[in-house]
Design a protein around this motif. Sequence first.
Motif: not given
Length: 178
Positions: A11, A13, A40, A64-65, A104, A107
């Motif tokens: 991931y 971020v 993300i 993704r957000s 974010a 996560t």
Amino acid sequence: MIEQAEKPFLYVVVCAAGIATGVGELIAAAQKRDWEVGVIATPVAAASFFDVDAVRARTGRPVRSAWRTPADPRPFPPPDAVVVAPATFNTVNKWSAGIADTLALGTLCEAYGLGVPIAVLPCVADALAAHPAYQESLIRLRGMGVRFGEPYSGEPDEDGRRPGFGWERGLDLLERRR
């Protein structure tokens, strides 16, 4: 059903800092090191700080957000590691305090609880980095096992050159954990 990745899944971020325009460099470097990548972003970063379409094309996955509903499928498998780059003052402080008011941050808070290795490349102005809350956040996150790269300020050197962000440092920090 949760998708299973054949390669380790990273991931990335991304926070709202001007340097975020270069996040493709981190993605390319991670893919070269045989990672699958999902991005993300904080809502502000996704709205205007990097080319979401280019990242989607590079990773083959949506950026993704926003939270998904329980009925929505998970677009990413669970992470094997996380790189936060660029990491802003706001994100570092909220994360340290356990505030999960964006996908974010949620996560990042969850990744710690799952024991997922996390590397951070801060991009924080010197004046903000001097704030005691930020310094305390760094201490807390380091105590949680989070690895930090050197802060990026983008300040020119004596010849007027601005240093590069060094996106691969996040991956190097993860390699030290293996």
